[in-house]
Design an enzyme around this catalytic site. Sequence first.
Site, short mmCIF file in Angstrom:
data_model
loop_
_atom_site.label_atom_id
_atom_site.label_comp_id
_atom_site.label_asym_id
_atom_site.label_seq_id
_atom_site.Cartn_x
_atom_site.Cartn_y
_atom_site.Cartn_z
N ASP A 129 -13.18 76.58 -27.66
CA ASP A 129 -13.99 76.10 -26.53
C ASP A 129 -13.35 74.87 -25.88
O ASP A 129 -13.73 74.48 -24.78
CB ASP A 129 -15.40 75.74 -26.99
CG ASP A 129 -16.44 76.80 -26.64
OD1 ASP A 129 -16.15 77.63 -25.75
OD2 ASP A 129 -17.53 76.77 -27.23
N LYS A 145 -19.34 87.72 -24.60
CA LYS A 145 -18.10 87.36 -25.28
C LYS A 145 -17.68 88.44 -26.26
O LYS A 145 -16.50 88.82 -26.34
CB LYS A 145 -18.27 86.00 -25.98
CG LYS A 145 -18.44 84.86 -24.98
CD LYS A 145 -18.91 83.54 -25.59
CE LYS A 145 -19.30 82.59 -24.46
NZ LYS A 145 -19.75 81.26 -24.94
N GLN A 150 -22.18 78.35 -29.99
CA GLN A 150 -22.79 78.50 -28.67
C GLN A 150 -23.75 77.34 -28.38
O GLN A 150 -24.62 77.02 -29.19
CB GLN A 150 -23.55 79.84 -28.61
CG GLN A 150 -24.19 80.14 -27.27
CD GLN A 150 -23.17 80.33 -26.15
OE1 GLN A 150 -22.15 80.99 -26.33
NE2 GLN A 150 -23.43 79.75 -25.00
#
Length: 293
Positions: free
Chosen positions: A119, A52, A96
């Site tokens: 997300d 990322k 994460q």
Amino acid sequence: MEPIDGKKLSSTIKEEIAREVEEIKQAGGKVPHLVAVLVGHDPASETYVNNKEKACNKVGIESEVIRLEESISQEELLNKVDELNNDPKVDGFIVQLPLPDHIDEQKVIEAVDPKKDVDGFHPVNMGRMVLGLPAYLPATPAGILEMLKRYNIETEGKDCVVLGRSNIVGKPVANLMLQKTTPGNCTVTVCHSRTKNLEQVLAKADILIVAMGKMEFVTADMVKEGAVVIDVGIHRIRSDKTKSGWKLKGDVKFDEVKGKASYITPVPGGVGPMTIVSLLKNTIAASQGRIYG
Ligand code: BQF
């Protein structure tokens, strides 16, 4: 059979994104800023966060990784989330997953301000997605739809079978494929560990999206001739043939299923790179106020 080259497509889209970021900068707009919070040292998570960060650098998005010890308490993590919610330079952030067992993942997901939830895991974004309202879409489902769109794969009226019902992939991708959109407009069936007669269901699938987390579960005999096969599985296995000592396998037995599919995504280089691109797109949308203004 045509392999879907997610790696190449993601490079093309990253070039488009880089141009868009450049235009924003030229116009004196805010440079998009993404933060990734990584708790602990899970090697797969380290890889994903690196991917990322690298992608952000490539397209000119500012990014930082906040590394926190495995032993951090839930309260301390929630405080960090709150800090990011209130930091005006941060347009969007991700925590994460998976998190260590002593932390309630859902609590953390719900602590993220929906406006910064790039997300797309917060119930507000999930709910808005289901209703067809503007929302940050979860990155993997959005990446799959982008792939179908860019390859001009017809989805209207097709039988789409989703294998797996996770909150991150199965549930949202099934929902997107049934929406009145292109891609979309499918007749969707979601299968899981309790599904009866899986073989009969799979035999009718024009589009098969596999996200169940069982290595090489889908074999050629289970797939309809000419089906579009999207493999979301990622399994790391040891290999003495690669530099790293690892190689990746999917939920689909690629070498045998490729002979029956009209399109098929490989692992690696299929859905994975598209997931990263979706996160970049959500980050730009956040910085431009495109979803919540
Ligand atoms: C590729 C992920 C399971 C659980 C949590 C490129 C990625 C993977 C593969 C990647 C994933 C999977 C990510 C490839 C992010 C996708 O070349 O095939 C990129 O970085 N992903 C994640 O952040 O969390 C996960 C899978």
